[in-house]
Design a protein around this motif. Structure first.
Motif, PDB file in Angstrom:
ATOM      1  N   ASP A  51       0.680  -1.114  -0.008  1.00  0.00           N
ATOM      2  CA  ASP A  51       0.077  -0.071  -0.028  1.00  0.00           C
ATOM      3  C   ASP A  51       0.710   1.067  -0.405  1.00  0.00           C
ATOM      4  O   ASP A  51       2.072   0.996   0.294  1.00  0.00           O
ATOM      5  CB  ASP A  51      -1.187   0.212   1.717  1.00  0.00           C
ATOM      6  N   VAL A  52      -0.056   2.479  -0.440  1.00  0.00           N
ATOM      7  CA  VAL A  52       0.818   3.523  -0.594  1.00  0.00           C
ATOM      8  C   VAL A  52       0.261   5.430   0.090  1.00  0.00           C
ATOM      9  O   VAL A  52      -0.971   4.902   0.617  1.00  0.00           O
ATOM     10  CB  VAL A  52       1.289   4.595  -1.836  1.00  0.00           C
ATOM     11  N   ALA A  53       1.356   5.840   0.838  1.00  0.00           N
ATOM     12  CA  ALA A  53       0.836   6.723   1.101  1.00  0.00           C
ATOM     13  C   ALA A  53       1.654   8.163   0.457  1.00  0.00           C
ATOM     14  O   ALA A  53       2.514   8.515   0.285  1.00  0.00           O
ATOM     15  CB  ALA A  53       1.080   6.770   2.881  1.00  0.00           C
ATOM     16  N   TYR A  54       0.560   9.325   0.995  1.00  0.00           N
ATOM     17  CA  TYR A  54       1.434  10.943   0.081  1.00  0.00           C
ATOM     18  C   TYR A  54       1.434  11.906   0.650  1.00  0.00           C
ATOM     19  O   TYR A  54       0.335  12.385   1.322  1.00  0.00           O
ATOM     20  CB  TYR A  54       0.385  11.141  -1.470  1.00  0.00           C
ATOM     21  N   VAL A  62       5.537   6.854   0.149  1.00  0.00           N
ATOM     22  CA  VAL A  62       6.020   6.290   1.248  1.00  0.00           C
ATOM     23  C   VAL A  62       5.115   5.281   0.568  1.00  0.00           C
ATOM     24  O   VAL A  62       3.711   4.717   0.630  1.00  0.00           O
ATOM     25  CB  VAL A  62       5.622   6.348   2.416  1.00  0.00           C
ATOM     26  N   ALA A  63       5.814   3.791   0.246  1.00  0.00           N
ATOM     27  CA  ALA A  63       5.149   2.805   0.835  1.00  0.00           C
ATOM     28  C   ALA A  63       5.837   1.665   1.241  1.00  0.00           C
ATOM     29  O   ALA A  63       6.612   1.308   1.577  1.00  0.00           O
ATOM     30  CB  ALA A  63       5.750   1.726  -1.166  1.00  0.00           C
ATOM     31  N   ALA A  64       3.892   0.993   1.574  1.00  0.00           N
ATOM     32  CA  ALA A  64       4.899   0.078   2.714  1.00  0.00           C
ATOM     33  C   ALA A  64       4.570  -2.120   1.965  1.00  0.00           C
ATOM     34  O   ALA A  64       3.612  -1.712   0.823  1.00  0.00           O
ATOM     35  CB  ALA A  64       3.881   0.065   3.706  1.00  0.00           C
ATOM     36  N   LEU A 216     -11.853  -6.188   5.321  1.00  0.00           N
ATOM     37  CA  LEU A 216     -10.807  -6.130   4.112  1.00  0.00           C
ATOM     38  C   LEU A 216      -9.496  -6.470   4.806  1.00  0.00           C
ATOM     39  O   LEU A 216      -9.212  -7.593   5.520  1.00  0.00           O
ATOM     40  CB  LEU A 216      -9.771  -4.848   4.146  1.00  0.00           C
ATOM     41  N   PRO A 217      -8.824  -7.790   3.951  1.00  0.00           N
ATOM     42  CA  PRO A 217      -7.825  -8.775   3.971  1.00  0.00           C
ATOM     43  C   PRO A 217      -6.825  -7.810   5.163  1.00  0.00           C
ATOM     44  O   PRO A 217      -6.511  -7.088   5.365  1.00  0.00           O
ATOM     45  CB  PRO A 217      -6.920  -9.537   2.036  1.00  0.00           C
ATOM     46  N   GLU A 218      -6.124  -9.000   5.722  1.00  0.00           N
ATOM     47  CA  GLU A 218      -4.878  -8.412   6.595  1.00  0.00           C
ATOM     48  C   GLU A 218      -3.888  -7.833   6.119  1.00  0.00           C
ATOM     49  O   GLU A 218      -3.129  -7.264   6.767  1.00  0.00           O
ATOM     50  CB  GLU A 218      -4.621  -9.784   8.143  1.00  0.00           C
ATOM     51  N   THR A 219      -3.579  -8.553   4.525  1.00  0.00           N
ATOM     52  CA  THR A 219      -2.627  -8.336   4.153  1.00  0.00           C
ATOM     53  C   THR A 219      -2.361  -6.595   3.960  1.00  0.00           C
ATOM     54  O   THR A 219      -1.617  -5.444   4.394  1.00  0.00           O
ATOM     55  CB  THR A 219      -1.534  -8.430   2.647  1.00  0.00           C
ATOM     56  N   THR A 220      -3.637  -5.653   4.065  1.00  0.00           N
ATOM     57  CA  THR A 220      -3.854  -4.974   3.137  1.00  0.00           C
ATOM     58  C   THR A 220      -4.067  -3.661   4.444  1.00  0.00           C
ATOM     59  O   THR A 220      -3.547  -2.555   4.443  1.00  0.00           O
ATOM     60  CB  THR A 220      -5.306  -4.661   2.526  1.00  0.00           C
ATOM     61  N   ARG A 221      -4.382  -4.254   5.929  1.00  0.00           N
ATOM     62  CA  ARG A 221      -4.682  -3.878   6.668  1.00  0.00           C
ATOM     63  C   ARG A 221      -2.985  -3.556   7.068  1.00  0.00           C
ATOM     64  O   ARG A 221      -2.972  -2.812   7.623  1.00  0.00           O
ATOM     65  CB  ARG A 221      -5.754  -5.020   7.521  1.00  0.00           C
ATOM     66  N   HIS A 222      -2.361  -4.163   7.580  1.00  0.00           N
ATOM     67  CA  HIS A 222      -0.984  -4.293   8.009  1.00  0.00           C
ATOM     68  C   HIS A 222      -0.515  -3.194   6.977  1.00  0.00           C
ATOM     69  O   HIS A 222       0.462  -2.481   7.701  1.00  0.00           O
ATOM     70  CB  HIS A 222      -0.154  -5.566   7.973  1.00  0.00           C
ATOM     71  N   ALA A 223      -0.455  -3.223   5.686  1.00  0.00           N
ATOM     72  CA  ALA A 223       0.266  -2.480   4.203  1.00  0.00           C
ATOM     73  C   ALA A 223      -0.144  -0.910   5.275  1.00  0.00           C
ATOM     74  O   ALA A 223       0.719  -0.177   4.631  1.00  0.00           O
ATOM     75  CB  ALA A 223      -0.010  -2.827   3.264  1.00  0.00           C
ATOM     76  N   ASP A 224      -1.499  -0.720   4.811  1.00  0.00           N
ATOM     77  CA  ASP A 224      -2.302   0.448   4.909  1.00  0.00           C
ATOM     78  C   ASP A 224      -1.302   1.278   6.390  1.00  0.00           C
ATOM     79  O   ASP A 224      -1.280   2.482   6.597  1.00  0.00           O
ATOM     80  CB  ASP A 224      -3.802   0.297   5.789  1.00  0.00           C
ATOM     81  N   SER A 225      -1.461   0.064   7.731  1.00  0.00           N
ATOM     82  CA  SER A 225      -1.208   0.940   8.887  1.00  0.00           C
ATOM     83  C   SER A 225       0.194   0.925   8.782  1.00  0.00           C
ATOM     84  O   SER A 225       0.196   2.425   9.245  1.00  0.00           O
ATOM     85  CB  SER A 225      -1.389   0.482   9.550  1.00  0.00           C
ATOM     86  N   CYS A 227       1.673   2.272   6.033  1.00  0.00           N
ATOM     87  CA  CYS A 227       2.439   3.398   5.046  1.00  0.00           C
ATOM     88  C   CYS A 227       2.416   4.832   5.883  1.00  0.00           C
ATOM     89  O   CYS A 227       2.889   6.058   5.463  1.00  0.00           O
ATOM     90  CB  CYS A 227       2.114   3.020   3.741  1.00  0.00           C
ATOM     91  N   ARG A 228       0.766   4.273   6.228  1.00  0.00           N
ATOM     92  CA  ARG A 228       0.970   5.292   7.728  1.00  0.00           C
ATOM     93  C   ARG A 228       1.686   5.802   8.566  1.00  0.00           C
ATOM     94  O   ARG A 228       1.587   6.880   9.153  1.00  0.00           O
ATOM     95  CB  ARG A 228      -1.316   5.911   7.774  1.00  0.00           C
ATOM     96  N   ARG A 229       2.156   5.526   9.205  1.00  0.00           N
ATOM     97  CA  ARG A 229       2.759   5.119  10.437  1.00  0.00           C
ATOM     98  C   ARG A 229       4.354   6.160   9.863  1.00  0.00           C
ATOM     99  O   ARG A 229       4.525   6.375  10.521  1.00  0.00           O
ATOM    100  CB  ARG A 229       2.628   3.917  11.458  1.00  0.00           C
TER     101      ARG A 229
END
Length: 245
Positions: A51-54, A62-64, A216-225, A227-229
């Motif tokens: 996942d990514v955050a801008y 930032v990509a995670a 949402l998938p655990e993969t997405t949940r962890h990657a989203d968290s 990249c946000r952090r």
């Protein structure tokens, strides 16, 4: 993280690149299985989310990438990468903004996952080359997309039970490009599409295996968290307000 020198910089270049890559997508898994001996493959016991955050004010992304054990869904490894935004915001071309940073995050991992789950689309894309398909072709990894919205495609509401699904279709061609899948009873569905080297049935089954408790998938949940952090830490260090995607 430098942007690749040959990375498209205009809409016309990006569209041409999608047309070039589209025939290389394996939407069934059969080609990938036959070519496994000559293709880079990962550990099928591991699955990753990206996942990514801008921070648009500073032109940063930032990509995670987070690797999970498929059997237990425990986190095995995580990595981030920060770089400049590689492409302007144009609907249908978001992969060109995100993939350079995502590739760097995946490259930073010491474990190579057998499958990567993207927070977005694969074949459920106007030119059948969303982020998941694009990433799969570039890496050779098995990929799928799990999106929160149906983009421009049609679907009937799936039944109310977990696992119920209905076709996601292109309104222009009536082609099935994915599935609307109920991952939690009574909760709105997610939209699953093939990325690369995987069939739709397996993509749906994988999504359900990754959603034992949440929509949402655990993969997405962890990657989203993650990249946000990571973006929040970058912001705290420099004092700029982020725009989290």
């Amino acid at each position: 993280m430098p942007i690749p020198a040959d990375w498209p910089t205009t809409e016309a270049e990006a569209l041409a690149e999608q047309e070039r890559l589209r025939p290389l997508v394996d939407p069934t898994g059969a080609i990938g299985a036959a070519a496994a001996l000559s293709s880079p493959v990962g550990d099928d016991r591991l699955i990753a989310g990206v996942d990514v955050a801008y921070d648009d004010e500073r032109d940063l992304v930032v990509a995670a990438a987070v690797v999970l054990d498929r059997a237990t869904l425990a986190v095995v490894e995580e990595a981030t990468a920060t770089g400049h935004i590689a492409f302007p915001y144009i609907p249908g071309l978001l992969a060109f903004r995100e993939i350079p940073a995502v590739l760097d995050a995946l490259d930073a991992l010491t474990h190579r996952p057998g499958t990567v789950v993207c927070d977005g689309y694969g074949l459920a894309h106007p030119r059948r080359l969303g982020l998941a398909s694009h990433l799969g072709v570039l890496t050779g990894l098995r990929t799928l997309g799990v999106a929160k919205t149906p983009f421009t495609f049609d679907h009937l509401p799936p039944g109310p039970a977990r696992g119920d699904r209905t076709p996601l279709t292109d309104p222009a061609t009536r082609e099935e490009v994915g599935s609307a899948v109920r991952t939690r009873a009574g909760v709105k569905p997610v939209f699953v599409s093939v990325g690369h080297r995987i069939g739709l049935t397996e993509a749906v089954e994988t999504t359900l295996a990754l959603t034992p408790r949440y929509r949402l998938p655990e993969t997405t949940r962890h990657a989203d968290s993650l990249c946000r952090r990571a973006l929040a830490a970058l912001t705290a260090a420099t004092g700029s307000a982020p725009d989290v995607n």
